[in-house]
Design an enzyme around this catalytic site. Structure first.
Site, mmCIF file in Angstrom:
data_model
loop_
_atom_site.group_PDB
_atom_site.id
_atom_site.type_symbol
_atom_site.label_atom_id
_atom_site.label_comp_id
_atom_site.label_asym_id
_atom_site.label_seq_id
_atom_site.Cartn_x
_atom_site.Cartn_y
_atom_site.Cartn_z
ATOM 1 N N ASP A 11 0.835 -1.211 0.000
ATOM 2 C CA ASP A 11 0.000 0.000 0.000
ATOM 3 C C ASP A 11 0.871 1.262 0.000
ATOM 4 O O ASP A 11 0.825 2.042 0.954
ATOM 5 C CB ASP A 11 -0.964 -0.011 1.211
ATOM 6 C CG ASP A 11 -0.239 0.022 2.555
ATOM 7 O OD1 ASP A 11 0.954 -0.374 2.610
ATOM 8 O OD2 ASP A 11 -0.849 0.460 3.545
ATOM 9 N N ASP A 16 6.791 1.244 1.862
ATOM 10 C CA ASP A 16 6.445 0.273 0.812
ATOM 11 C C ASP A 16 7.278 0.549 -0.444
ATOM 12 O O ASP A 16 7.709 -0.383 -1.138
ATOM 13 C CB ASP A 16 4.967 0.362 0.428
ATOM 14 C CG ASP A 16 4.026 0.112 1.588
ATOM 15 O OD1 ASP A 16 3.831 1.049 2.394
ATOM 16 O OD2 ASP A 16 3.480 -1.001 1.690
ATOM 17 N N ASN A 40 -2.381 2.782 3.681
ATOM 18 C CA ASN A 40 -1.792 4.102 3.896
ATOM 19 C C ASN A 40 -2.627 5.180 3.207
ATOM 20 O O ASN A 40 -2.701 6.312 3.664
ATOM 21 C CB ASN A 40 -0.360 4.139 3.353
ATOM 22 C CG ASN A 40 0.589 3.382 4.266
ATOM 23 O OD1 ASN A 40 0.394 3.344 5.472
ATOM 24 N ND2 ASN A 40 1.592 2.752 3.677
ATOM 25 N N THR A 124 2.692 -6.065 2.838
ATOM 26 C CA THR A 124 3.218 -4.961 3.659
ATOM 27 C C THR A 124 2.156 -3.882 3.884
ATOM 28 O O THR A 124 2.480 -2.727 4.128
ATOM 29 C CB THR A 124 4.496 -4.348 3.037
ATOM 30 O OG1 THR A 124 4.159 -3.794 1.765
ATOM 31 C CG2 THR A 124 5.588 -5.373 2.888
ATOM 32 N N PHE A 165 -0.576 -0.494 12.713
ATOM 33 C CA PHE A 165 -1.496 -0.034 11.661
ATOM 34 C C PHE A 165 -2.024 -1.141 10.742
ATOM 35 O O PHE A 165 -3.238 -1.246 10.521
ATOM 36 C CB PHE A 165 -0.831 1.069 10.803
ATOM 37 C CG PHE A 165 -1.719 1.499 9.666
ATOM 38 C CD1 PHE A 165 -2.797 2.323 9.894
ATOM 39 C CD2 PHE A 165 -1.503 1.021 8.374
ATOM 40 C CE1 PHE A 165 -3.653 2.693 8.862
ATOM 41 C CE2 PHE A 165 -2.346 1.382 7.341
ATOM 42 C CZ PHE A 165 -3.424 2.223 7.576
ATOM 43 N N ASN A 166 -1.147 -1.963 10.166
ATOM 44 C CA ASN A 166 -1.608 -2.931 9.153
ATOM 45 C C ASN A 166 -2.605 -3.938 9.730
ATOM 46 O O ASN A 166 -3.523 -4.384 9.036
ATOM 47 C CB ASN A 166 -0.421 -3.693 8.543
ATOM 48 C CG ASN A 166 0.422 -2.810 7.653
ATOM 49 O OD1 ASN A 166 -0.035 -1.774 7.190
ATOM 50 N ND2 ASN A 166 1.669 -3.204 7.434
ATOM 51 N N HIS A 241 9.779 0.163 8.121
ATOM 52 C CA HIS A 241 9.055 -1.082 8.418
ATOM 53 C C HIS A 241 9.089 -2.108 7.271
ATOM 54 O O HIS A 241 9.536 -3.242 7.426
ATOM 55 C CB HIS A 241 7.582 -0.779 8.707
ATOM 56 C CG HIS A 241 7.350 0.279 9.721
ATOM 57 N ND1 HIS A 241 7.443 0.057 11.066
ATOM 58 C CD2 HIS A 241 7.004 1.594 9.594
ATOM 59 C CE1 HIS A 241 7.145 1.162 11.725
ATOM 60 N NE2 HIS A 241 6.888 2.117 10.855
ATOM 61 N N ASP A 242 8.492 -1.722 6.141
ATOM 62 C CA ASP A 242 8.142 -2.729 5.124
ATOM 63 C C ASP A 242 9.323 -3.461 4.483
ATOM 64 O O ASP A 242 9.205 -4.668 4.193
ATOM 65 C CB ASP A 242 7.263 -2.086 4.044
ATOM 66 C CG ASP A 242 5.909 -1.683 4.595
ATOM 67 O OD1 ASP A 242 5.517 -2.214 5.652
ATOM 68 O OD2 ASP A 242 5.239 -0.835 3.979
HETATM 69 C C1 BDR Z 1 2.951 0.041 8.602
HETATM 70 O O1 BDR Z 1 1.942 1.019 8.384
HETATM 71 C C2 BDR Z 1 2.312 1.887 7.327
HETATM 72 O O2 BDR Z 1 2.416 3.202 7.791
HETATM 73 C C3 BDR Z 1 3.636 1.413 6.794
HETATM 74 O O3 BDR Z 1 3.622 1.401 5.369
HETATM 75 C C4 BDR Z 1 3.824 0.034 7.360
HETATM 76 O O4 BDR Z 1 3.375 -0.961 6.473
HETATM 77 C C5 BDR Z 1 3.701 0.348 9.876
HETATM 78 O O5 BDR Z 1 2.829 0.318 10.973
HETATM 79 CA CA CA Z 2 2.830 -0.500 4.148
#
Ligand code: BDR
Ligand code: CA
Length: 312
Positions: A11, A16, A40, A124, A165-166, A241-242
């Site tokens: 996303d 990403d 996102n 991701t 978040f994800n 993160h991703d």
């Molecule tokens: C995740 O949430 C999004 O902001 C980033 O792309 C990552 O996948 C981190 O919590």
């Molecule tokens: Ca992401």
């Protein structure tokens, strides 16, 4: 070396975008397709951003549009981290690629059913497309080698005190994935907050001198602002993160991990979207995920720089 066949579900999203650069620039993967999740930003925007990034890095793979909303919930987006476009920071990127006509679920099913070898899936973003695929095509589940995902956390969240978040965006989908029985690698906040990129690393990416390095630096400069203001304990760094979900497939030895039993909280008043990770095995249940919680940061940055060097 034989390439690892993967489908990436993302996303974009700044991290990403870096994940796609690592995946394509590493040369390690046979990337069958990229599918897009709403997360996102809206599906319209994450799809448009995916097409732009892939065009920028010269990646010509099928791209499939994913679900518009989570399985049962309203869409939650992450605009304060990623901006109104979902990919703020680089002025203009022309998309020369187009999305396929099939949906993400159809595309994943076609690729997996036609493949002689098992496919690894790398999500991701929110897990909506992957859960929808598993519900629609249960007979293809055993054709998936592994799911290496970014999401969750052992001891922390970033949307609520316990939800990342994800997973927070679509907990029911995440629950389906964690209960699927497919081998899972989970790169949650415990490890991704150690996969930090500092200004000196951004300068290194820019100094590579190609347009991918310039774009990576532009994305990360915008993305770092949120982290400098809101995650001061990272001391000026931004959590990348991703790319961890891809980096683990390239070199798992770069990570410290533990096999754990993981469930997703879908109902809790305070904890909806939390990954409940039995880190100390108090439940004595069979682990369903390899949970990463540390990374050799310098090697990770070197890996990213080497991949970006290989791109246009
Ligand atoms: C995740 O949430 C999004 O902001 C980033 O792309 C990552 O996948 C981190 O919590
Ligand atoms: Ca992401």
């Amino acid at each position: 070396m034989k390439k690892i066949p993967v489908i990436i579900d993302c996303d974009p999203g700044h991290d990403d975008a870096l994940m796609l650069m690592l995946a394509f620039g590493s040369g390690v993967f046979d990337i069958k397709a990229v599918t897009t999740s709403a997360g996102n930003q809206t599906q319209d925007k994450t799809l448009a951003n995916t097409l732009k990034i892939l065009s920028l890095i010269g990646a010509n793979v099928p791209v499939y549009r994913g679900a518009e909303t989570p399985l049962f919930r309203n869409l939650v987006i992450d605009e304060n981290v990623h901006g109104e476009s979902g990919l703020h920071g680089v002025e203009f990127i022309e998309a020369t690629l187009q999305a396929e006509n099939q949906t993400a679920v159809e595309g994943i099913a076609t690729i997996i059913s036609e493949s002689k070898e098992k496919i690894t899936i790398v999500p991701t973003g929110p897990l909506t497309n992957i859960a929808a695929f598993l519900l629609a095509f249960p007979n293809l589940k055993n054709r998936i080698e592994r799911i290496s995902l970014m999401g969750g956390g052992i001891f922390r969240g970033n949307m609520t005190p316990l939800a990342e978040f994800n997973i927070y965006a679509d907990p029911e989908a995440a629950s389906i994935v964690f209960k699927s029985g497919i081998p899972i690698t989970m790169c949650g906040l415990d490890v991704t907050h150690k996969a930090v990129v500092y200004q000196k690393d951004i300068d290194l990416f820019r100094a590579i001198g190609n347009k991918s390095g310039q774009a990576a630096a532009g994305f990360l400069e915008f993305y770092s602002v949120f982290y400098r203001e809101n995650r001061v304990e990272l001391e000026g760094g931004a959590a990348l993160h991703d790319p961890c979900a891809i980096a683990w497939l390239i070199n798992p030895d770069m990570f410290t991990s533990k096999f754990c039993y993981v469930e997703v909280e879908t109902k809790g008043e305070l904890t909806s979207g939390a990954t409940v990770v039995d880190f100390y095995n108090v439940l004595n249940r069979k682990p369903n995920a390899e949970v990463c919680y540390d990374i050799k940061r310098d090697e990770f940055i070197e890996m990213l720089a080497a991949a970006i060097k290989n791109l246009p």
